[in-house]
Design a protein around this motif. Structure first.
Motif, short mmCIF file in Angstrom:
data_model
loop_
_atom_site.label_atom_id
_atom_site.label_comp_id
_atom_site.label_asym_id
_atom_site.label_seq_id
_atom_site.Cartn_x
_atom_site.Cartn_y
_atom_site.Cartn_z
N ILE A 83 0.85 -1.19 0.00
CA ILE A 83 0.00 0.00 0.00
C ILE A 83 0.88 1.24 0.00
O ILE A 83 1.83 1.34 0.79
CB ILE A 83 -0.92 0.03 1.25
CG1 ILE A 83 -1.91 -1.14 1.21
CG2 ILE A 83 -1.66 1.36 1.36
CD1 ILE A 83 -2.67 -1.33 2.51
N LEU A 84 0.56 2.17 -0.89
CA LEU A 84 1.24 3.47 -0.93
C LEU A 84 0.18 4.55 -0.83
O LEU A 84 -0.72 4.62 -1.66
CB LEU A 84 2.04 3.63 -2.22
CG LEU A 84 2.64 5.01 -2.48
CD1 LEU A 84 3.64 5.40 -1.39
CD2 LEU A 84 3.31 5.06 -3.86
N ILE A 85 0.30 5.39 0.19
CA ILE A 85 -0.62 6.52 0.38
C ILE A 85 0.15 7.81 0.12
O ILE A 85 1.02 8.20 0.90
CB ILE A 85 -1.21 6.55 1.81
CG1 ILE A 85 -1.76 5.19 2.22
CG2 ILE A 85 -2.28 7.65 1.89
CD1 ILE A 85 -2.90 4.69 1.37
N VAL A 135 -2.53 1.90 -4.57
CA VAL A 135 -2.07 3.28 -4.39
C VAL A 135 -3.29 4.16 -4.15
O VAL A 135 -4.29 4.04 -4.88
CB VAL A 135 -1.31 3.80 -5.62
CG1 VAL A 135 -0.84 5.25 -5.41
CG2 VAL A 135 -0.13 2.90 -5.95
N VAL A 136 -3.20 5.03 -3.15
CA VAL A 136 -4.25 6.03 -2.93
C VAL A 136 -3.61 7.40 -2.91
O VAL A 136 -2.67 7.66 -2.14
CB VAL A 136 -5.01 5.80 -1.61
CG1 VAL A 136 -6.09 6.87 -1.44
CG2 VAL A 136 -5.65 4.42 -1.58
N MET A 137 -4.10 8.26 -3.78
CA MET A 137 -3.70 9.67 -3.79
C MET A 137 -4.69 10.44 -2.93
O MET A 137 -5.91 10.30 -3.09
CB MET A 137 -3.75 10.24 -5.21
CG MET A 137 -3.08 9.41 -6.27
SD MET A 137 -1.28 9.39 -6.10
CE MET A 137 -0.83 8.66 -7.70
N VAL A 138 -4.18 11.25 -2.02
CA VAL A 138 -5.07 12.14 -1.25
C VAL A 138 -5.17 13.44 -2.04
O VAL A 138 -4.23 14.22 -2.12
CB VAL A 138 -4.55 12.37 0.17
CG1 VAL A 138 -5.47 13.34 0.91
CG2 VAL A 138 -4.46 11.04 0.92
N VAL A 178 -5.40 1.88 -8.36
CA VAL A 178 -4.99 3.26 -8.10
C VAL A 178 -6.26 4.12 -8.01
O VAL A 178 -7.04 4.17 -8.96
CB VAL A 178 -4.06 3.81 -9.19
CG1 VAL A 178 -3.53 5.19 -8.79
CG2 VAL A 178 -2.91 2.85 -9.45
N ASN A 179 -6.44 4.78 -6.88
CA ASN A 179 -7.62 5.61 -6.64
C ASN A 179 -7.21 6.89 -5.94
O ASN A 179 -6.08 7.02 -5.46
CB ASN A 179 -8.64 4.86 -5.77
CG ASN A 179 -9.20 3.64 -6.45
OD1 ASN A 179 -10.04 3.74 -7.33
ND2 ASN A 179 -8.75 2.46 -6.03
N SER A 180 -8.15 7.82 -5.85
CA SER A 180 -7.90 9.04 -5.08
C SER A 180 -9.08 9.31 -4.15
O SER A 180 -10.22 8.96 -4.45
CB SER A 180 -7.65 10.24 -5.98
OG SER A 180 -8.81 10.55 -6.74
N VAL A 181 -8.76 9.90 -3.02
CA VAL A 181 -9.76 10.36 -2.05
C VAL A 181 -9.61 11.86 -1.92
O VAL A 181 -8.50 12.35 -1.64
CB VAL A 181 -9.57 9.68 -0.68
CG1 VAL A 181 -10.44 10.35 0.38
CG2 VAL A 181 -9.88 8.19 -0.78
N SER A 182 -10.69 12.58 -2.17
CA SER A 182 -10.62 14.05 -2.18
C SER A 182 -11.45 14.63 -1.04
O SER A 182 -12.68 14.67 -1.10
CB SER A 182 -11.12 14.59 -3.52
OG SER A 182 -10.22 14.25 -4.55
N VAL A 240 -10.44 2.24 0.90
CA VAL A 240 -10.12 2.23 -0.53
C VAL A 240 -8.83 1.46 -0.79
O VAL A 240 -8.71 0.72 -1.77
CB VAL A 240 -9.99 3.68 -1.05
CG1 VAL A 240 -9.43 3.72 -2.46
CG2 VAL A 240 -11.35 4.38 -1.00
N ALA A 241 -7.85 1.59 0.10
CA ALA A 241 -6.56 0.93 -0.09
C ALA A 241 -6.60 -0.56 0.20
O ALA A 241 -5.78 -1.32 -0.33
CB ALA A 241 -5.51 1.59 0.81
N SER A 242 -7.54 -0.99 0.99
CA SER A 242 -7.48 -2.31 1.62
C SER A 242 -7.69 -3.48 0.69
O SER A 242 -7.23 -4.59 0.97
CB SER A 242 -8.53 -2.39 2.73
OG SER A 242 -9.84 -2.36 2.17
N GLY A 243 -8.45 -3.33 -0.37
CA GLY A 243 -8.81 -4.47 -1.20
C GLY A 243 -10.14 -5.07 -0.84
O GLY A 243 -10.58 -6.05 -1.45
N VAL A 244 -10.82 -4.51 0.16
CA VAL A 244 -12.18 -4.96 0.49
C VAL A 244 -13.10 -4.76 -0.71
O VAL A 244 -14.06 -5.51 -0.91
CB VAL A 244 -12.70 -4.18 1.72
CG1 VAL A 244 -14.19 -4.43 1.95
CG2 VAL A 244 -11.91 -4.60 2.96
#
Length: 263
Positions: A83-85, A135-138, A178-182, A240-244
């Motif tokens: 996991i990369l945040i 990967v999650v981009m904030v 790869v996702n983002s949380v805004s 979002v990062a977890s894979g759930v």
């Protein structure tokens, strides 16, 4: 170990940038509570970060080699990353508009907010592909709501949203989501500190900082009328990062209390 949301990240290794306070620190705590081993990177790791995880690294993520040093340290310590945040950002506010933003400010903002994420992701992708990681981009609502006082920050966050989509398109077929949380307005030291943007605005309007913060969300168009808390953002980031949600990729998930009104 299962965290408060029932997420089990035992055996997973995570890297969080900008981890010393605010959202980054909350994400570290949430990941640890779910059983992950976490390396938190910050220019100056705080005592709170050292309490949250034994794995920290003092690193300037706005430098050319800083993000790679952090990720390589994690891979060397843990044997790989899952996991990369990418949380660190510059968020330089300006008193004026576009013409008041200096060349140096544009560079600082993009180095911290955009290029740090690009460099960290580039450094981590080999391990993330091998371990089918995430990967999650904030991001920020300001990528969709650019204002004169945060024009460089908004532009950098918009660029980050674009890269999120492109990375997902390329690497989701190879197992990396790869996702983002805004987030919208979040109750962090940016607003609550004695020398913060909140304190500056309170002086400008001749009110106490507490009064300003009580009314600011509604004035900014937040439908709920309240700030999000860092822990709330952290729970969403970790989910979002977890894979759930294994088919969630290329998404921008907004948590802003209804601040964005458009479709």
């Amino acid at each position: 170990m299962t965290g408060p949301m029932g997420i089990d990240l035992a055996g997973k290794n995570a890297v969080v940038t900008g981890a010393s306070r605010g959202i980054g620190l909350a994400v570290v705590r949430e990941l640890v509570s779910c059983g992950a081993r976490v390396l938190g990177g910050a220019r100056t790791p705080s005592p709170a970060l050292s309490e949250a995880t034994p794995h920290t690294l003092a690193v300037d993520l706005a430098t050319l080699d800083g993000p790679a040093r952090l990720v390589e340290h994690a891979i060397g310590t843990f044997g790989g990353i899952d996991i990369l945040i990418n949380n660190v950002s510059g968020s330089e506010s300006q008193d004026g508009g576009f013409l008041d933003v200096s060349e140096e400010s544009w560079h600082r903002e993009f180095e911290a907010t955009f290029f740090s994420a690009v460099r960290a992701t580039r450094a981590g992708l080999s391990s993330l592909v091998e371990r089918r990681g995430s990967v999650v981009m904030v991001g920020s609502v300001h990528s969709r709501l650019p204002l004169p006082g945060v024009v460089a920050y908004s532009a950098a966050k918009s660029a980050l949203a674009s890269v999120t989509k492109a990375l997902s398109e390329e690497f989701a077929p190879r197992g990396v989501r790869v996702n983002s949380v805004s987030p919208g307005l979040v109750r962090t030291a940016v607003w609550t500190g004695p020398d913060s943007e909140g304190a500056k605005l309170a002086r400008q309007y001749g009110v106490s900082q507490e009064e300003l913060l009580a009314g600011l969300p509604a004035q900014a168009g937040v439908t709920t009328g309240v700030f999000s808390e860092p822990e709330e953002i952290a729970r969403l980031v970790v989910l979002v990062a977890s894979g759930v949600l294994p088919n969630l990729t290329g998404a921008e998930i907004v948590l802003d209390g209804g601040m964005i009104k458009t479709l």
